[in-house]
Design an enzyme around this catalytic site. Structure first.
Site, PDB file in Angstrom:
ATOM      1  N   LYS A  21      55.830   7.061 136.419  1.00 26.66           N
ATOM      2  CA  LYS A  21      56.052   8.404 136.981  1.00 26.66           C
ATOM      3  C   LYS A  21      55.458   8.512 138.388  1.00 26.66           C
ATOM      4  O   LYS A  21      56.105   9.015 139.295  1.00 26.66           O
ATOM      5  CB  LYS A  21      55.415   9.494 136.094  1.00 26.66           C
ATOM      6  CG  LYS A  21      55.944   9.540 134.663  1.00 26.66           C
ATOM      7  CD  LYS A  21      55.361  10.716 133.881  1.00 26.66           C
ATOM      8  CE  LYS A  21      53.862  10.652 133.658  1.00 26.66           C
ATOM      9  NZ  LYS A  21      53.410   9.559 132.754  1.00 26.66           N
ATOM     10  N   ARG A  25      52.671  18.768 129.742  1.00 25.39           N
ATOM     11  CA  ARG A  25      52.390  17.792 128.693  1.00 25.39           C
ATOM     12  C   ARG A  25      52.354  18.436 127.312  1.00 25.39           C
ATOM     13  O   ARG A  25      52.138  17.736 126.322  1.00 25.39           O
ATOM     14  CB  ARG A  25      51.040  17.134 128.948  1.00 25.39           C
ATOM     15  CG  ARG A  25      51.112  15.772 129.666  1.00 25.39           C
ATOM     16  CD  ARG A  25      49.683  15.343 129.876  1.00 25.39           C
ATOM     17  NE  ARG A  25      49.427  13.955 130.038  1.00 25.39           N
ATOM     18  CZ  ARG A  25      49.292  13.326 131.192  1.00 25.39           C
ATOM     19  NH1 ARG A  25      49.523  13.960 132.315  1.00 25.39           N
ATOM     20  NH2 ARG A  25      48.954  12.061 131.223  1.00 25.39           N
ATOM     21  N   ARG A  58      47.329  -3.075 135.545  1.00 29.10           N
ATOM     22  CA  ARG A  58      46.930  -2.190 136.646  1.00 29.10           C
ATOM     23  C   ARG A  58      45.408  -2.202 136.794  1.00 29.10           C
ATOM     24  O   ARG A  58      44.886  -2.294 137.903  1.00 29.10           O
ATOM     25  CB  ARG A  58      47.427  -0.762 136.360  1.00 29.10           C
ATOM     26  CG  ARG A  58      46.904   0.300 137.304  1.00 29.10           C
ATOM     27  CD  ARG A  58      47.701   1.588 137.197  1.00 29.10           C
ATOM     28  NE  ARG A  58      47.258   2.454 136.113  1.00 29.10           N
ATOM     29  CZ  ARG A  58      47.911   3.554 135.714  1.00 29.10           C
ATOM     30  NH1 ARG A  58      49.053   3.896 136.275  1.00 29.10           N
ATOM     31  NH2 ARG A  58      47.435   4.306 134.736  1.00 29.10           N
ATOM     32  N   ARG A  97      40.243   3.173 136.871  1.00 30.51           N
ATOM     33  CA  ARG A  97      40.267   4.449 136.155  1.00 30.51           C
ATOM     34  C   ARG A  97      39.494   4.339 134.848  1.00 30.51           C
ATOM     35  O   ARG A  97      39.666   3.377 134.108  1.00 30.51           O
ATOM     36  CB  ARG A  97      41.717   4.842 135.840  1.00 30.51           C
ATOM     37  CG  ARG A  97      42.433   5.490 136.994  1.00 30.51           C
ATOM     38  CD  ARG A  97      43.875   5.788 136.663  1.00 30.51           C
ATOM     39  NE  ARG A  97      44.065   6.577 135.455  1.00 30.51           N
ATOM     40  CZ  ARG A  97      45.170   7.256 135.176  1.00 30.51           C
ATOM     41  NH1 ARG A  97      46.177   7.241 136.031  1.00 30.51           N
ATOM     42  NH2 ARG A  97      45.290   7.929 134.056  1.00 30.51           N
ATOM     43  N   ARG A 126      45.683   7.988 124.583  1.00 30.37           N
ATOM     44  CA  ARG A 126      46.639   8.591 125.530  1.00 30.37           C
ATOM     45  C   ARG A 126      48.064   8.498 124.989  1.00 30.37           C
ATOM     46  O   ARG A 126      48.858   9.427 125.117  1.00 30.37           O
ATOM     47  CB  ARG A 126      46.538   7.917 126.894  1.00 30.37           C
ATOM     48  CG  ARG A 126      45.295   8.338 127.664  1.00 30.37           C
ATOM     49  CD  ARG A 126      44.918   7.320 128.719  1.00 30.37           C
ATOM     50  NE  ARG A 126      45.837   7.302 129.834  1.00 30.37           N
ATOM     51  CZ  ARG A 126      45.889   6.310 130.736  1.00 30.37           C
ATOM     52  NH1 ARG A 126      45.083   5.262 130.627  1.00 30.37           N
ATOM     53  NH2 ARG A 126      46.743   6.361 131.730  1.00 30.37           N
TER      54      ARG A 126
HETATM   55  P1  AMP Z   1      47.539  10.964 134.248  1.00 34.33           P
HETATM   56  O1  AMP Z   1      47.025  10.504 135.565  1.00 34.33           O
HETATM   57  O2  AMP Z   1      48.756  11.825 134.366  1.00 34.33           O
HETATM   58  O3  AMP Z   1      47.727   9.822 133.285  1.00 34.33           O
HETATM   59  O4  AMP Z   1      46.413  11.906 133.606  1.00 34.33           O
HETATM   60  C1  AMP Z   1      45.126  11.413 133.334  1.00 34.33           C
HETATM   61  C2  AMP Z   1      44.414  12.329 132.342  1.00 34.33           C
HETATM   62  O5  AMP Z   1      44.276  13.639 132.902  1.00 34.33           O
HETATM   63  C3  AMP Z   1      45.129  12.559 131.024  1.00 34.33           C
HETATM   64  O6  AMP Z   1      44.895  11.531 130.096  1.00 34.33           O
HETATM   65  C4  AMP Z   1      44.528  13.897 130.588  1.00 34.33           C
HETATM   66  O7  AMP Z   1      43.203  13.738 130.121  1.00 34.33           O
HETATM   67  C5  AMP Z   1      44.456  14.635 131.915  1.00 34.33           C
HETATM   68  N1  AMP Z   1      45.716  15.363 132.217  1.00 34.33           N
HETATM   69  C6  AMP Z   1      46.560  15.138 133.253  1.00 34.33           C
HETATM   70  N2  AMP Z   1      47.593  16.000 133.238  1.00 34.33           N
HETATM   71  C7  AMP Z   1      47.404  16.794 132.157  1.00 34.33           C
HETATM   72  C8  AMP Z   1      48.133  17.870 131.586  1.00 34.33           C
HETATM   73  N3  AMP Z   1      49.283  18.300 132.128  1.00 34.33           N
HETATM   74  N4  AMP Z   1      47.626  18.455 130.460  1.00 34.33           N
HETATM   75  C9  AMP Z   1      46.470  18.044 129.908  1.00 34.33           C
HETATM   76  N5  AMP Z   1      45.740  17.014 130.378  1.00 34.33           N
HETATM   77  C10 AMP Z   1      46.190  16.398 131.507  1.00 34.33           C
END
Ligand code: AMP
Length: 192
Positions: A13, A87, A126, A138, A149
């Site tokens: 994404k 999400r 990654r 990360r 996740r």
């Molecule tokens: P990402 O970079 O999109 O993989 O997000 C990393 C982490 O941020 C996720 O595993 C969640 O803990 C939190 N997070 C990001 N976007 C959301 C969302 N829309 N709703 C809830 N938690 C989020």
């Protein structure tokens, strides 16, 4: 044009959102990036979400909806790419309302279709590349958080596939293709 990129962690994404920013002057709204920024700059909210994120769980709807609400007030350029948001179904409903309130529409929801083995390889890869480059990895790019996740994706996020399908908005692309092919597939959908 405002679009959502939907798909599990590691589906690509962020990469595809980056291409859309380059190609169409769109604005990438990644709630993951916003939360990491808050965490790194040590804000109260950042401290609150750090543990939840490291474990791989979702932060509350209120927090992420608040972040998106703020960004929708700003410059709209070529439109918004929602990356990693919504999400949950509650977030999806909230996004619909927020867009309506500012006179905007949601034009497409693009699902990057992949399978779990590839995701684990991509994310572990990654993390290894980032570490080899001497950059911070990360906190949630490890196998244990990844499992959580993925589970969060299937339990809380994948119902959005049905939600947007029912609204006639869902379009799928093969996320296992090479990056340029995925980029071209997305462009074809948006140019239709
Ligand atoms: P990402 O970079 O999109 O993989 O997000 C990393 C982490 O941020 C996720 O595993 C969640 O803990 C939190 N997070 C990001 N976007 C959301 C969302 N829309 N709703 C809830 N938690 C989020």
């Amino acid at each position: 044009m405002n679009i959502i990129l939907l798909g599990p962690p590691g589906a690509g994404k962020g990469t595809q959102a980056g291409f859309l920013v380059e190609d169409r002057d769109m604005i990438q709204l990644s709630t993951g990036d916003m939360l990491r920024e808050a965490k790194d700059s040590g804000t109260e909210m950042g401290k609150l979400v750090a543990g939840v994120m490291a474990r791989g769980e979702l932060v509350t709807d209120e927090i992420v909806i608040g972040l998106i609400r703020e960004k929708l007030q700003g410059d709209k350029k070529g439109g918004f790419i929602f990356d990693g948001f919504p999400r949950t179904l509650a977030q999806a409903d909230a996004l619909g309302e927020l867009l309506e309130d500012c006179g905007e529409t949601l034009d497409a929801v693009i699902e990057l279709e992949v399978n779990d083995e590839v995701l684990v390889d991509r994310i572990v890869g990654r993390a290894a590349e980032t570490a080899a480059a001497g950059k911070p990895v990360r906190a949630d790019d490890n196998e244990e958080s990844l499992k959580i996740r993925l589970m969060a994706y299937y339990k809380q996020t994948s119902p959005l596939i049905g939600y947007y399908h029912a609204k006639g908005m869902l379009q799928g692309v093969d996320g296992l293709d090479e990056m340029p092919a995925v980029r071209a597939d997305i462009a074809a959908i948006l140019d239709k």
